[in-house]
Scaffold this active site. Structure first.
Site, PDB file in Angstrom:
ATOM      1  N   THR A 128       0.814  -1.216   0.000  1.00 31.24           N
ATOM      2  CA  THR A 128       0.000   0.000   0.000  1.00 31.24           C
ATOM      3  C   THR A 128       0.852   1.273   0.000  1.00 31.24           C
ATOM      4  OG1 THR A 128      -1.500   1.279   1.414  1.00 31.24           O
ATOM      5  CG2 THR A 128      -0.104  -0.286   2.530  1.00 31.24           C
ATOM      6  N   ASP A 129       0.265   2.361  -0.480  1.00 30.77           N
ATOM      7  CA  ASP A 129       0.960   3.656  -0.415  1.00 30.77           C
ATOM      8  C   ASP A 129       1.060   4.176   1.021  1.00 30.77           C
ATOM      9  OD1 ASP A 129      -1.708   4.380  -0.032  1.00 30.77           O
ATOM     10  OD2 ASP A 129      -1.803   5.775  -1.722  1.00 30.77           O
ATOM     11  N   GLU A 130       0.250   3.593   1.938  1.00 36.60           N
ATOM     12  CA  GLU A 130       0.240   4.112   3.315  1.00 36.60           C
ATOM     13  C   GLU A 130       1.569   3.904   4.026  1.00 36.60           C
ATOM     14  OE1 GLU A 130      -3.133   3.494   5.751  1.00 36.60           O
ATOM     15  OE2 GLU A 130      -4.536   3.592   4.085  1.00 36.60           O
ATOM     16  N   ARG A 145      -7.009  11.391  -0.842  1.00 38.48           N
ATOM     17  CA  ARG A 145      -6.573  10.059  -1.252  1.00 38.48           C
ATOM     18  C   ARG A 145      -6.514  10.024  -2.775  1.00 38.48           C
ATOM     19  NH1 ARG A 145      -5.696  10.248   3.334  1.00 38.48           N
ATOM     20  NH2 ARG A 145      -6.187   8.808   5.031  1.00 38.48           N
ATOM     21  N   LYS A 175       2.094  -3.377   7.430  1.00 35.68           N
ATOM     22  CA  LYS A 175       2.356  -3.584   5.988  1.00 35.68           C
ATOM     23  C   LYS A 175       3.810  -3.229   5.666  1.00 35.68           C
ATOM     24  CE  LYS A 175      -0.073  -4.599   3.024  1.00 35.68           C
ATOM     25  NZ  LYS A 175      -0.446  -5.923   2.464  1.00 35.68           N
ATOM     26  N   TYR A 224      -1.895  -0.458  11.103  1.00 36.52           N
ATOM     27  CA  TYR A 224      -2.047  -1.142   9.804  1.00 36.52           C
ATOM     28  C   TYR A 224      -0.850  -0.871   8.907  1.00 36.52           C
ATOM     29  CZ  TYR A 224      -3.326  -1.575   4.895  1.00 36.52           C
ATOM     30  OH  TYR A 224      -3.301  -1.876   3.545  1.00 36.52           O
ATOM     31  N   ASN A 253     -11.855  13.746   0.630  1.00 36.49           N
ATOM     32  CA  ASN A 253     -12.945  12.822   0.986  1.00 36.49           C
ATOM     33  C   ASN A 253     -14.327  13.431   0.767  1.00 36.49           C
ATOM     34  OD1 ASN A 253     -11.030  10.968   1.765  1.00 36.49           O
ATOM     35  ND2 ASN A 253     -11.132  11.503   3.946  1.00 36.49           N
ATOM     36  N   PRO A 257      -7.839   8.929  14.830  1.00 33.12           N
ATOM     37  CA  PRO A 257      -6.558   9.261  15.480  1.00 33.12           C
ATOM     38  C   PRO A 257      -5.390   9.048  14.511  1.00 33.12           C
ATOM     39  CG  PRO A 257      -7.860   7.757  16.845  1.00 33.12           C
ATOM     40  CD  PRO A 257      -8.560   7.857  15.516  1.00 33.12           C
TER      41      PRO A 257
HETATM   42  P1  NAD Z   1      -9.752  -7.201   2.298  1.00 28.06           P
HETATM   43  O1  NAD Z   1      -9.721  -6.920   3.765  1.00 28.06           O
HETATM   44  O2  NAD Z   1     -10.987  -6.916   1.533  1.00 28.06           O
HETATM   45  O3  NAD Z   1      -9.380  -8.728   2.032  1.00 28.06           O
HETATM   46  C1  NAD Z   1      -8.358  -9.394   2.710  1.00 28.06           C
HETATM   47  C2  NAD Z   1      -8.547 -10.887   2.488  1.00 28.06           C
HETATM   48  O4  NAD Z   1      -7.491 -11.589   3.149  1.00 28.06           O
HETATM   49  C3  NAD Z   1      -9.861 -11.426   3.077  1.00 28.06           C
HETATM   50  O5  NAD Z   1     -10.479 -12.291   2.156  1.00 28.06           O
HETATM   51  C4  NAD Z   1      -9.423 -12.187   4.317  1.00 28.06           C
HETATM   52  O6  NAD Z   1     -10.272 -13.278   4.640  1.00 28.06           O
HETATM   53  C5  NAD Z   1      -8.042 -12.666   3.891  1.00 28.06           C
HETATM   54  N1  NAD Z   1      -7.152 -12.935   5.028  1.00 28.06           N
HETATM   55  C6  NAD Z   1      -6.965 -12.164   6.129  1.00 28.06           C
HETATM   56  N2  NAD Z   1      -6.075 -12.746   6.956  1.00 28.06           N
HETATM   57  C7  NAD Z   1      -5.679 -13.890   6.333  1.00 28.06           C
HETATM   58  C8  NAD Z   1      -4.752 -14.924   6.667  1.00 28.06           C
HETATM   59  N3  NAD Z   1      -4.075 -14.886   7.837  1.00 28.06           N
HETATM   60  N4  NAD Z   1      -4.582 -15.946   5.812  1.00 28.06           N
HETATM   61  C9  NAD Z   1      -5.285 -16.000   4.648  1.00 28.06           C
HETATM   62  N5  NAD Z   1      -6.181 -15.070   4.291  1.00 28.06           N
HETATM   63  C10 NAD Z   1      -6.362 -14.024   5.116  1.00 28.06           C
HETATM   64  O7  NAD Z   1      -8.508  -6.421   1.699  1.00 28.06           O
HETATM   65  P2  NAD Z   1      -8.325  -5.746   0.275  1.00 28.06           P
HETATM   66  O8  NAD Z   1      -8.835  -4.378   0.323  1.00 28.06           O
HETATM   67  O9  NAD Z   1      -8.803  -6.683  -0.761  1.00 28.06           O
HETATM   68  O10 NAD Z   1      -6.725  -5.657   0.234  1.00 28.06           O
HETATM   69  C11 NAD Z   1      -5.954  -6.707  -0.314  1.00 28.06           C
HETATM   70  C12 NAD Z   1      -4.484  -6.356  -0.179  1.00 28.06           C
HETATM   71  O11 NAD Z   1      -4.227  -5.134  -0.852  1.00 28.06           O
HETATM   72  C13 NAD Z   1      -4.034  -6.129   1.267  1.00 28.06           C
HETATM   73  O12 NAD Z   1      -2.746  -6.657   1.412  1.00 28.06           O
HETATM   74  C14 NAD Z   1      -4.023  -4.626   1.427  1.00 28.06           C
HETATM   75  O13 NAD Z   1      -3.061  -4.227   2.377  1.00 28.06           O
HETATM   76  C15 NAD Z   1      -3.626  -4.199   0.033  1.00 28.06           C
HETATM   77  N6  NAD Z   1      -4.095  -2.869  -0.389  1.00 28.06           N
HETATM   78  C16 NAD Z   1      -5.427  -2.567  -0.343  1.00 28.06           C
HETATM   79  C17 NAD Z   1      -5.864  -1.315  -0.810  1.00 28.06           C
HETATM   80  C18 NAD Z   1      -7.310  -0.926  -0.811  1.00 28.06           C
HETATM   81  O14 NAD Z   1      -7.626   0.210  -1.157  1.00 28.06           O
HETATM   82  N7  NAD Z   1      -8.242  -1.799  -0.470  1.00 28.06           N
HETATM   83  C19 NAD Z   1      -4.931  -0.399  -1.279  1.00 28.06           C
HETATM   84  C20 NAD Z   1      -3.571  -0.733  -1.259  1.00 28.06           C
HETATM   85  C21 NAD Z   1      -3.177  -1.990  -0.840  1.00 28.06           C
HETATM   86  O1  DAU Z   2      -4.141   4.021   0.525  1.00 29.05           O
HETATM   87  C1  DAU Z   2      -4.333   2.641   0.448  1.00 29.05           C
HETATM   88  C2  DAU Z   2      -5.179   2.176   1.608  1.00 29.05           C
HETATM   89  O2  DAU Z   2      -6.490   2.640   1.351  1.00 29.05           O
HETATM   90  C3  DAU Z   2      -5.160   0.668   1.822  1.00 29.05           C
HETATM   91  O3  DAU Z   2      -3.870   0.259   2.168  1.00 29.05           O
HETATM   92  C4  DAU Z   2      -6.142   0.266   2.927  1.00 29.05           C
HETATM   93  O4  DAU Z   2      -6.198  -1.145   3.023  1.00 29.05           O
HETATM   94  C5  DAU Z   2      -7.500   0.802   2.564  1.00 29.05           C
HETATM   95  O5  DAU Z   2      -8.414   0.506   3.594  1.00 29.05           O
HETATM   96  C6  DAU Z   2      -7.441   2.301   2.333  1.00 29.05           C
HETATM   97  O6  DAU Z   2      -7.131   3.011   3.565  1.00 29.05           O
HETATM   98  P1  DAU Z   2      -7.869   4.386   3.946  1.00 29.05           P
HETATM   99  O7  DAU Z   2      -7.782   4.568   5.399  1.00 29.05           O
HETATM  100  O8  DAU Z   2      -7.415   5.482   3.062  1.00 29.05           O
HETATM  101  O9  DAU Z   2      -9.370   3.981   3.467  1.00 29.05           O
HETATM  102  P2  DAU Z   2     -10.797   4.208   4.149  1.00 29.05           P
HETATM  103  O10 DAU Z   2     -11.807   3.826   3.115  1.00 29.05           O
HETATM  104  O11 DAU Z   2     -10.907   3.582   5.489  1.00 29.05           O
HETATM  105  O12 DAU Z   2     -10.844   5.776   4.341  1.00 29.05           O
HETATM  106  C7  DAU Z   2     -10.665   6.643   3.230  1.00 29.05           C
HETATM  107  C8  DAU Z   2     -10.715   8.061   3.771  1.00 29.05           C
HETATM  108  O13 DAU Z   2     -12.045   8.331   4.218  1.00 29.05           O
HETATM  109  C9  DAU Z   2      -9.823   8.282   4.973  1.00 29.05           C
HETATM  110  O14 DAU Z   2      -9.270   9.589   4.912  1.00 29.05           O
HETATM  111  C10 DAU Z   2     -10.759   8.176   6.170  1.00 29.05           C
HETATM  112  C11 DAU Z   2     -12.085   8.676   5.607  1.00 29.05           C
HETATM  113  N1  DAU Z   2     -13.288   8.066   6.204  1.00 29.05           N
HETATM  114  C12 DAU Z   2     -13.365   6.718   6.246  1.00 29.05           C
HETATM  115  C13 DAU Z   2     -14.463   6.097   6.801  1.00 29.05           C
HETATM  116  C14 DAU Z   2     -14.553   4.598   6.896  1.00 29.05           C
HETATM  117  C15 DAU Z   2     -14.316   8.874   6.655  1.00 29.05           C
HETATM  118  O15 DAU Z   2     -14.247  10.113   6.582  1.00 29.05           O
HETATM  119  N2  DAU Z   2     -15.409   8.271   7.198  1.00 29.05           N
HETATM  120  C16 DAU Z   2     -15.524   6.899   7.306  1.00 29.05           C
HETATM  121  O16 DAU Z   2     -16.552   6.405   7.868  1.00 29.05           O
END
Ligand code: NAD
Ligand code: DAU
Length: 354
Positions: free
Chosen positions: A133-135, A223, A163, A159, A258, A292
């Site tokens: 992730t970019d985070e 974002r 990562k 988180y 957002n 936070p």
């Molecule tokens: P998600 O939470 O939707 O899915 C995660 C999956 O991993 C789930 O199906 C869960 O059951 C499985 N899992 C969790 N723990 C496990 C374990 N110990 N063994 C096997 N499976 C397990 O997540 P996502 O949004 O699909 O993200 C997928 C990957 O991409 C993650 O590594 C996340 O850090 C990365 N990522 C996500 C985003 C985003 O915007 N969603 C952005 C950048 C990177």
């Molecule tokens: O940048 C990549 C990341 O993006 C991934 O690594 C993470 O897995 C993914 O969850 C996501 O993280 P964010 O924290 O950016 O995503 P989230 O959807 O939780 O929140 C996006 C933005 O919106 C963030 O600034 C927090 C804000 N937010 C989120 C929620 C859930 C709100 O304002 N209200 C909300 O209820």
């Protein structure tokens, strides 16, 4: 030939598996623990498909992973498995340490043993692609340049710290043992099967349910948004042509505050599913306490993957968000299933009665 996809029942993983099997007939083994975020229903369309097998299990279960590697002899592993929600990591970091750090370590160990036993050609061709992730790069100021692959690591949440640790382990397994790894760091994905704890699906689901739309703080955090199918095509490209040991940033060139995102969702719903009382959905927007340690801005410089591998996103935010809102309107049964039980407990714990 086959590939092993971990976390393939989650949001991005399931989109990747479905996408993979529309592009190729190469066998896929999906390994997923099925935490609250994993959903077998996401892969329902593959039931009975001889090109796919689903295994419920943990990436940290060394015996199981070793068995799957020996049995299927995959040529590549794409590691999506993770705990992924920042807010959950703030409430309880333990699961993030276990899966994202310890789990990745155990997976790497099992893969190292398997890879070490392959014949020379297969060893050379093998790839371990780690999805990150970019985070991990931390937070940017308003006028700072976007994250390049050379940006220093400065994770701010449990988180992102977990990562970051996993990225370092992956890097170390390449430098120390020669494991042929690739790492991708991407921005916020959105699209089908996105679990409604994250901003965009939460807003769609709450809006339709007549609930408040909780915006943290002033809603001006930024974002970069990437349509999930673009992310899938980028990962395929990196797997095919990425240089071993390299890192590729993946982004959508869509930096947005957002509040703009929430307004866009509201306007689309006003058009596609107007409220019964004729009022705009934006009336449901509610400002709530900030997260936070909330990172102010992420931005991805995705020029390396474009320059070296010729990849760039196909969707604009406008086309991607319309498809996404429409998908949620068309898939109410999926929403109903994932928002029952444990989901309600999370919403109650995190948002109170909001
Ligand atoms: P998600 O939470 O939707 O899915 C995660 C999956 O991993 C789930 O199906 C869960 O059951 C499985 N899992 C969790 N723990 C496990 C374990 N110990 N063994 C096997 N499976 C397990 O997540 P996502 O949004 O699909 O993200 C997928 C990957 O991409 C993650 O590594 C996340 O850090 C990365 N990522 C996500 C985003 C985003 O915007 N969603 C952005 C950048 C990177
Ligand atoms: O940048 C990549 C990341 O993006 C991934 O690594 C993470 O897995 C993914 O969850 C996501 O993280 P964010 O924290 O950016 O995503 P989230 O959807 O939780 O929140 C996006 C933005 O919106 C963030 O600034 C927090 C804000 N937010 C989120 C929620 C859930 C709100 O304002 N209200 C909300 O209820």
């Amino acid at each position: 030939m086959s590939i092993l996809v971990t976390g393939g029942a989650g949001f991005i993983g399931s989109n990747f598996v479905l996408d993979w099997l529309t592009q190729s007939n190469e066998f896929v083994i999906t390994l997923d623990k099925l935490t609250y975020a994993g959903n077998r229903e996401n892969l329902q369309s593959l039931n009975g498909d001889p090109r796919h097998v689903f295994v419920q299990g943990d990436i940290g279960d060394s015996t199981l992973v070793a068995y799957l590697l020996a049995q299927h002899q995959p040529r590549a592993i794409v590691n999506f498995a993770a705990e992924s929600h920042v807010d959950r990591s703030i409430h309880g970091p333990e699961d993030f340490i276990q899966t994202n750090i310890v789990g990745t370590f155990r997976l790497l160990e099992a893969v190292r043993a398997y890879w070490g036993g392959l014949q020379s050609d297969a060893r050379q061709a093998f790839r371990f692609l780690h999805v990150s992730t970019d985070e991990v790069y931390g937070s940017l100021g308003k006028d700072d340049p976007a994250f390049t692959e050379a940006h220093r690591y400065e994770p701010n949440s449990p988180y992102s710290a977990s990562k970051a640790a996993s990225d370092h382990l992956v890097r170390a397994y390449h430098y120390t043992y020669g494991l042929p790894v690739l790492t991708t760091n991407c921005s916020n994905n959105y699209g089908p099967y996105h679990f409604p704890e994250k901003l965009i699906p939460l807003m769609i689901v709450n809006a339709l349910a007549g609930k408040p739309l909780p915006v943290y703080g002033d809603g001006q955090q930024i974002r970069d948004w990437l349509y999930v199918k673009d992310h899938c095509s980028a990962i395929r490209r990196v797997l095919d042509a990425g240089h071993v040991g390299e890192v590729y940033n993946i982004g959508g060139w869509n930096e947005k505050p957002n509040l703009d995102i929430v307004h866009t969702v509201c306007v689309l719903l006003d058009e596609l599913r107007p409220r019964a009382d004729g009022k705009p959905y934006k009336e449901q927007i509610t400002y709530v306490a900030d997260r936070p340690g909330h990172d102010r801005r992420y931005a991805i410089d995705a020029r390396k993957i474009e320059r070296e591998l010729g990849w760039k996103p196909a969707e604009t935010f406008e086309t991607g968000i319309r498809k996404t809102v429409q998908w949620y309107l068309d898939n109410q049964a999926w929403v109903d299933n994932v928002t029952s039980g444990a989901y309600k407990q999370w919403v109650g714990k995190h948002y109170g009665d909001a």
